[in-house]
Enzyme design. Structure first.
Site, short mmCIF file in Angstrom:
data_model
loop_
_atom_site.label_atom_id
_atom_site.label_comp_id
_atom_site.label_asym_id
_atom_site.label_seq_id
_atom_site.Cartn_x
_atom_site.Cartn_y
_atom_site.Cartn_z
N TYR A 144 0.87 -1.18 0.00
CA TYR A 144 0.00 0.00 0.00
C TYR A 144 0.90 1.22 0.00
O TYR A 144 0.87 2.04 0.90
CB TYR A 144 -0.98 -0.02 1.18
CG TYR A 144 -2.19 -0.84 0.85
CD1 TYR A 144 -2.08 -2.22 0.83
CD2 TYR A 144 -3.37 -0.25 0.45
CE1 TYR A 144 -3.15 -3.00 0.45
CE2 TYR A 144 -4.45 -1.03 0.07
CZ TYR A 144 -4.34 -2.40 0.07
OH TYR A 144 -5.40 -3.17 -0.32
P1 FDA Z 1 3.53 -2.74 -10.11
O1 FDA Z 1 3.85 -3.32 -11.43
O2 FDA Z 1 3.08 -1.33 -10.06
O3 FDA Z 1 4.75 -2.97 -9.14
C1 FDA Z 1 4.78 -2.56 -7.79
C2 FDA Z 1 6.22 -2.37 -7.35
O4 FDA Z 1 6.95 -3.58 -7.49
C3 FDA Z 1 6.99 -1.33 -8.17
O5 FDA Z 1 7.97 -0.74 -7.35
C4 FDA Z 1 7.65 -2.19 -9.23
O6 FDA Z 1 8.78 -1.58 -9.81
C5 FDA Z 1 8.00 -3.42 -8.46
N1 FDA Z 1 7.97 -4.62 -9.31
C6 FDA Z 1 6.93 -5.05 -10.05
N2 FDA Z 1 7.25 -6.16 -10.69
C7 FDA Z 1 8.53 -6.44 -10.38
C8 FDA Z 1 9.43 -7.49 -10.76
N3 FDA Z 1 9.04 -8.45 -11.59
N4 FDA Z 1 10.69 -7.47 -10.27
C9 FDA Z 1 11.08 -6.48 -9.42
N5 FDA Z 1 10.27 -5.48 -9.02
C10 FDA Z 1 9.00 -5.46 -9.50
N6 FDA Z 1 -2.46 -5.76 -1.84
C11 FDA Z 1 -2.73 -6.75 -0.96
O7 FDA Z 1 -1.83 -7.24 -0.29
N7 FDA Z 1 -3.99 -7.22 -0.82
C12 FDA Z 1 -5.02 -6.75 -1.57
O8 FDA Z 1 -6.15 -7.21 -1.43
C13 FDA Z 1 -4.76 -5.71 -2.51
N8 FDA Z 1 -5.75 -5.16 -3.28
C14 FDA Z 1 -5.47 -4.13 -4.16
C15 FDA Z 1 -6.48 -3.56 -4.92
C16 FDA Z 1 -6.20 -2.51 -5.80
C17 FDA Z 1 -7.31 -1.92 -6.62
C18 FDA Z 1 -4.89 -2.01 -5.89
C19 FDA Z 1 -4.57 -0.87 -6.81
C20 FDA Z 1 -3.88 -2.56 -5.13
C21 FDA Z 1 -4.15 -3.64 -4.27
N9 FDA Z 1 -3.15 -4.22 -3.49
C22 FDA Z 1 -3.45 -5.24 -2.61
C23 FDA Z 1 -1.79 -3.72 -3.57
C24 FDA Z 1 -0.90 -4.55 -4.49
O9 FDA Z 1 -0.55 -5.75 -3.84
C25 FDA Z 1 0.39 -3.76 -4.79
O10 FDA Z 1 0.07 -2.56 -5.42
C26 FDA Z 1 1.35 -4.60 -5.65
O11 FDA Z 1 2.66 -4.12 -5.48
C27 FDA Z 1 0.96 -4.53 -7.09
O12 FDA Z 1 1.75 -5.33 -7.87
P2 FDA Z 1 1.81 -5.01 -9.43
O13 FDA Z 1 2.75 -5.96 -10.05
O14 FDA Z 1 0.43 -4.92 -9.97
O15 FDA Z 1 2.36 -3.53 -9.39
#
Ligand code: FDA
Length: 510
Positions: A450
């Site tokens: 978050y």
């Molecule tokens: P994104 O791609 O934006 O990455 C997030 C971060 O991780 C960035 O700093 C990125 O650079 C880094 N990163 C991503 N992929 C990487 C990789 N392969 N290697 C190294 N670094 C990497 N959380 C939770 O615990 N429980 C929940 O129920 C929810 N629900 C929820 C709902 C909604 C609508 C949102 C917007 C968010 C959540 N979240 C959540 C939060 C979610 O777990 C958090 O935003 C994650 O980091 C998202 O991962 P993404 O890969 O989508 O994000």
């Protein structure tokens, strides 16, 4: 010196020398698909505003060798890399940077291969948690699952590297607790697995935020057992229907009830009252649930008619907010196309209940707002497995002693103006200030998934001091912050992988 244009030309040349295939997956700003690729997964529209900086290039690799090439050339030509998996970072650190940067978007690394017999899966970072849930259910006849959060489009890469939790956390803990191997590319462009990265780095990427350490390509996870029938309910109670007393009672039982039972109230304003929807997943049938509720939470008055039995995967669809109408189709979990919004979120941890009489102050803040402001608080119960795992086991440290996580969330549709942001951000800040006496202190705990840059941020340029970073770092990681610094110092001493909340290395005296 080399001009910027020359620098970028040289970067592209470097890429094509390193990789025969990469030219097909590079999007320059002149490319007609650049905008749609940029917008494809970024979840928070605030960060798509024209005033926000844009990447010089977006690369959507299909092959590990393309990622390796990108790391080597970005380092050589001084371009920062932002890695993006599902793009859900609240403050969009995966899509926006204030120094010249590129995005490595893992959309094409989205395979999920489930071994139901071994109860494991390999999942690539660019897969969504919806896909992951779907494939596990499909391959296991609904008997296996993985403890992820509730939003089908969240990416595996960010979610697992930041911890990740959802309705299974009381039974099974966080997603990162179940990672048993990983494949990643480090700062030297090397391909590493658990054995070759070593236990320190493997520890760090399970909750420490992946972006500080490299690019994680895929994860091996242990799957968990779920019964063939689970039960869900969602009971709304307004202030007139004793919502406050019920919330108060919930605070006293939520972390203590049977670990098969997850009850998570969602509180928001409805016209001139507040409503709390007591949303629940129970890992069993109605017959077992009713006596448990009668014993621990009779005030809610749960009846058989309030409950619905279903398969675990249907409960995922339900708790993701798609309802339980007969038409709710589990295929929705495979989609990435949902309307996006502007939003702001924050998180807190509570080790003691909020006094019953203090809830009124929370309601007052909702009532001060424009009726159309859709803010909400979600209460996420702890106890059970998430609390049994020790703090240093993985970087995610918020364990025993917490009774719940409180999530603050407000969204406001398509308006990406600063004015709209300020107005809604202000509401969240008021709530956050108001709850200060009731939440963890010294430091006030936070959750990296978050993401919240208000709690402290690194400067964009120049060295980052460990002491300054510890201000936000200890909120996310408690004392695990210092082990993360140690790992960072070993694996990326020059701090190539950096962002506003990346772990800094100790500065070595040369
Ligand atoms: P994104 O791609 O934006 O990455 C997030 C971060 O991780 C960035 O700093 C990125 O650079 C880094 N990163 C991503 N992929 C990487 C990789 N392969 N290697 C190294 N670094 C990497 N959380 C939770 O615990 N429980 C929940 O129920 C929810 N629900 C929820 C709902 C909604 C609508 C949102 C917007 C968010 C959540 N979240 C959540 C939060 C979610 O777990 C958090 O935003 C994650 O980091 C998202 O991962 P993404 O890969 O989508 O994000």
């Amino acid at each position: 010196g080399e001009s910027l244009a020359e620098n970028h030309e040289n970067f592209l040349k470097c890429l094509s020398l390193q990789s025969d295939t990469i030219s097909k997956v590079i999007y320059t700003q002149n490319n007609s698909s650049y905008s749609s690729v940029l917008e494809s997964s970024i979840q928070n529209l605030v960060y798509l505003a024209p005033t926000k900086p844009k990447p010089l290039f977006i690369i959507t690799p299909f092959h590990v060798s393309e990622i390796q090439a990108t790391v080597k050339c970005s380092k050589k030509y001084g371009l920062q890399i932002r890695v993006r998996s599902g793009g859900h970072d609240h403050d969009a650190l995966s899509s926006v940077s204030y120094v010249p940067f590129i995005i490595v978007d893992l959309i094409n690394f989205s395979e999920v291969s489930v071994d139901a017999e071994e109860k494991t899966a390999w999942v690539q970072s660019g897969a969504t948690v919806g896909q992951l849930n779907y494939r596990i259910a499909e391959k296991s006849q609904n008997l296996l699952a993985f403890p992820v959060g509730t939003c089908p489009t969240v990416g595996v890469g960010g979610h697992l590297s930041g911890g990740g939790f959802g309705p299974l956390l009381r039974k099974y803990g966080a997603a990162a607790d179940h990672v048993v191997d990983a494949h990643m590319i480090d700062v030297k462009g090397r391909f590493l697995n658990r054995e070759s990265m070593g236990e320190d780095l493997f520890w760090a990427i399970r909750g420490g935020g992946g972006a500080s350490f490299g690019i994680i390509v895929s994860w091996k996870i242990n799957l968990v057992a779920v019964p063939s029938t689970v039960t869900v309910f969602a009971i709304p109670r307004t202030l007139e229907q004793n919502a406050t007393k019920l919330l108060n009672k919930w605070q006293h039982i939520a972390d203590r009830v049977h670990e098969d039972l997850f009850i998570s109230p969602i509180l928001f304003r409805m016209n001139s009252t507040m409503v709390s929807i007591f949303t629940s997943l129970f890992l069993g049938g109605i017959d077992r649930l009713l006596p448990l509720m009668q014993e621990s939470f009779p005030e809610l008055g749960l009846t058989k008619q309030d409950c619905k039995e279903m398969s675990f995967i249907e409960s995922v669809v339900y708790l993701d907010g798609f309802g339980i109408s007969e038409s709710a189709n589990v295929d929705v979990l495979l989609s990435r196309n949902f309307p996006k919004k502007s939003f702001k979120g924050k998180a807190d941890y509570l080790t003691e209940p909020i006094p019953e009489e203090a809830f009124q102050g929370i309601y007052d803040i909702f009532f001060e707002e424009d009726e159309k402001t859709i803010g909400l608080l979600q209460f996420f119960p702890y106890g059970g497995k998430i609390s049994e795992i020790s703090e240093p086991e993985i970087p995610y440290p918020h364990r025993a002693g917490n009774i719940y996580t409180l999530l603050y969330f407000v969204d406001w549709g398509q308006d990406t103006t600063n004015e709209a942001f300020q107005r809604h951000d202000n509401m969240i800040k008021k709530l956050f200030n108001y709850t200060t006496p009731y939440v963890t202190k010294n430091p006030r705990s936070a959750y990296i998934n978050y993401r919240d840059l208000d709690i402290g941020a690194n400067s964009n340029e120049g060295p980052i001091s460990v002491e300054e970073a510890s201000v936000w770092g200890k909120k996310y990681f408690k004392n695990n912050f210092y082990r993360l610094v140690h790992v960072k110092t070993m694996v990326d001493p020059d701090n190539f992988f950096r962002n506003e909340q990346s772990i800094p290395p100790f500065r070595l005296v040369k």
